[in-house]
Design a protein around this motif. Structure first.
Motif, short mmCIF file in Angstrom:
data_model
loop_
_atom_site.label_atom_id
_atom_site.label_comp_id
_atom_site.label_asym_id
_atom_site.label_seq_id
_atom_site.Cartn_x
_atom_site.Cartn_y
_atom_site.Cartn_z
N GLU A 164 -7.75 33.43 14.92
CA GLU A 164 -6.88 32.32 14.54
C GLU A 164 -7.49 30.95 14.84
O GLU A 164 -7.02 29.93 14.30
N ALA A 165 -8.50 30.87 15.69
CA ALA A 165 -9.10 29.58 16.05
C ALA A 165 -9.87 29.00 14.87
O ALA A 165 -10.38 29.75 14.03
N PRO A 166 -9.98 27.67 14.80
CA PRO A 166 -10.75 27.06 13.71
C PRO A 166 -12.21 27.46 13.78
O PRO A 166 -12.88 27.25 14.80
N LYS A 167 -12.72 28.05 12.72
CA LYS A 167 -14.06 28.64 12.74
C LYS A 167 -15.15 27.60 12.99
O LYS A 167 -16.11 27.87 13.71
N LYS A 168 -15.00 26.42 12.41
CA LYS A 168 -16.03 25.40 12.58
C LYS A 168 -16.15 24.94 14.03
O LYS A 168 -17.21 24.47 14.44
N ALA A 169 -15.07 25.09 14.77
CA ALA A 169 -15.06 24.62 16.16
C ALA A 169 -15.53 25.68 17.14
O ALA A 169 -15.73 25.37 18.33
N LEU A 170 -15.75 26.92 16.70
CA LEU A 170 -16.06 28.00 17.64
C LEU A 170 -17.31 27.73 18.48
O LEU A 170 -17.30 28.00 19.69
N PRO A 171 -18.42 27.21 17.93
CA PRO A 171 -19.58 26.93 18.79
C PRO A 171 -19.27 25.91 19.89
O PRO A 171 -19.72 26.08 21.03
N VAL A 172 -18.51 24.87 19.56
CA VAL A 172 -18.14 23.87 20.58
C VAL A 172 -17.24 24.51 21.63
O VAL A 172 -17.40 24.28 22.83
N ILE A 173 -16.28 25.32 21.17
CA ILE A 173 -15.38 26.00 22.11
C ILE A 173 -16.18 26.90 23.05
O ILE A 173 -15.94 26.92 24.27
N PHE A 174 -17.13 27.63 22.49
CA PHE A 174 -17.93 28.50 23.34
C PHE A 174 -18.78 27.67 24.30
O PHE A 174 -19.00 28.07 25.45
N GLY A 175 -19.26 26.52 23.84
CA GLY A 175 -19.99 25.62 24.73
C GLY A 175 -19.12 25.12 25.87
O GLY A 175 -19.58 24.99 27.00
N LEU A 190 -20.56 37.83 25.11
CA LEU A 190 -21.42 37.81 23.93
C LEU A 190 -21.89 39.21 23.53
O LEU A 190 -22.25 39.43 22.37
N SER A 191 -21.88 40.14 24.47
CA SER A 191 -22.35 41.49 24.15
C SER A 191 -21.50 42.15 23.08
O SER A 191 -21.93 43.10 22.42
N GLU A 192 -20.26 41.66 22.91
CA GLU A 192 -19.36 42.22 21.91
C GLU A 192 -19.51 41.52 20.56
O GLU A 192 -18.89 41.94 19.57
N ALA A 193 -20.29 40.45 20.51
CA ALA A 193 -20.40 39.66 19.28
C ALA A 193 -21.49 40.21 18.37
O ALA A 193 -22.37 40.96 18.81
N PRO A 194 -21.45 39.85 17.09
CA PRO A 194 -22.54 40.24 16.17
C PRO A 194 -23.87 39.68 16.65
O PRO A 194 -23.92 38.67 17.37
N LEU A 195 -24.95 40.33 16.23
CA LEU A 195 -26.29 39.95 16.68
C LEU A 195 -26.61 38.47 16.47
O LEU A 195 -27.13 37.82 17.39
N PRO A 196 -26.32 37.87 15.30
CA PRO A 196 -26.64 36.45 15.14
C PRO A 196 -25.97 35.56 16.19
O PRO A 196 -26.59 34.63 16.71
N ALA A 197 -24.71 35.87 16.50
CA ALA A 197 -24.01 35.09 17.52
C ALA A 197 -24.63 35.29 18.90
O ALA A 197 -24.76 34.34 19.68
N ARG A 198 -25.03 36.52 19.20
CA ARG A 198 -25.65 36.79 20.50
C ARG A 198 -26.94 36.01 20.67
O ARG A 198 -27.28 35.58 21.77
N LEU A 199 -27.67 35.83 19.57
CA LEU A 199 -28.94 35.12 19.63
C LEU A 199 -28.76 33.60 19.62
O LEU A 199 -29.47 32.88 20.33
N LEU A 200 -27.82 33.12 18.80
CA LEU A 200 -27.71 31.68 18.57
C LEU A 200 -26.81 30.97 19.57
O LEU A 200 -27.09 29.83 19.98
N MET A 201 -25.71 31.60 19.97
CA MET A 201 -24.72 30.90 20.80
C MET A 201 -25.29 30.38 22.12
O MET A 201 -25.00 29.25 22.52
#
Length: 227
Positions: A164-175, A190-201
């Motif tokens: 439900e969270a705004p997708k564009k804001a997710l990297p800032v929220i995670f930061g 992060l271990s539960e996230a898809p590989l790109p997110a695990r690498l990039l976040m």
């Protein structure tokens, strides 16, 4: 139904990360609002957007608990749960009442930069009840969740927020979460996230939060919560 003995139980450490995020960012809001000069609509828009983001995140977080956590503890937690879950629900109601008042006042202040005193007062009240709620939750609810809620069930709350969270804001929220979050807990999330997110976040999120914090707080390293 109680979880079977071979199911992994909830790792509640991510709740401390969220509580730190909310305690820091919402704790800084009243002074941010009071520092906006009357009529400075450029600044009120920047701060107002940040308030709207945090208000929405807080609502989603508590909605997930209402939908998932409280019913499970009611079913499984016995007298311990019956002694504390109603108080948690009452605190959620108080927080949502303050959040609704915030939503009522925010648009006008955001567009005019006038009426900030009343908005800041609401944020002060929200912070008081929120801090009380988070402290009680850490003391009374998290130990119950570790005993009575499975990891899969616990993770559904995070999935609800992410959906439900705004997708564009997710990297800032995670930061925001990474800024003071326990690195081991961040790695587990992060271990539960898809590989790109695990690498990039781990690389992208702190940079985006630093940029966001500079814009909002005037520094890439805003005041930390002492825990």
């Amino acid at each position: 139904m109680s979880p079977t003995t071979n199911e992994p139980m909830a790792d509640v450490r991510d709740m401390y990360v969220l509580h730190t995020l909310f305690g820091r960012e919402i704790g800084l809001l009243p002074r941010l609002v009071r520092a906006v000069a009357p009529g400075d609509t450029e600044r009120s828009e920047v701060v107002g957007a940040h308030i709207e983001l945090l208000s929405g995140l807080l609502h989603l977080h508590h909605e997930g608990e209402d939908l998932i956590l409280w019913p499970l503890l009611d079913q499984r937690g016995g007298e311990e749960a019956k002694a504390i879950v109603p108080a948690m629900e009452e605190q959620h109601h108080a927080i949502e009442t303050a959040n609704a008042e915030l939503a009522r006042l925010l648009p006008q202040w955001r567009s005019t930069a006038r009426g900030g005193s009343g908005l800041a007062d609401v944020l002060d009240r929200l912070l008081v009840v929120l801090l009380e709620h988070m402290a009680m939750e850490e003391e009374r609810i998290l130990p119950l969740a570790e005993k009575h809620v499975t990891a899969a069930e616990w993770n559904k709350m995070g999935e609800h927020g992410l959906a439900e969270a705004p997708k564009k804001a997710l990297p800032v929220i995670f930061g925001m979460a990474m800024y003071e979050g326990n690195p081991e807990v961040i790695k587990a999330i992060l271990s539960e996230a898809p590989l790109p997110a695990r690498l990039l976040m781990p690389v992208l999120a702190p940079r985006l939060y630093a940029k966001h914090a500079k814009r909002i707080h005037g520094t890439a390293t805003p005041q930390r919560v002492t825990r």
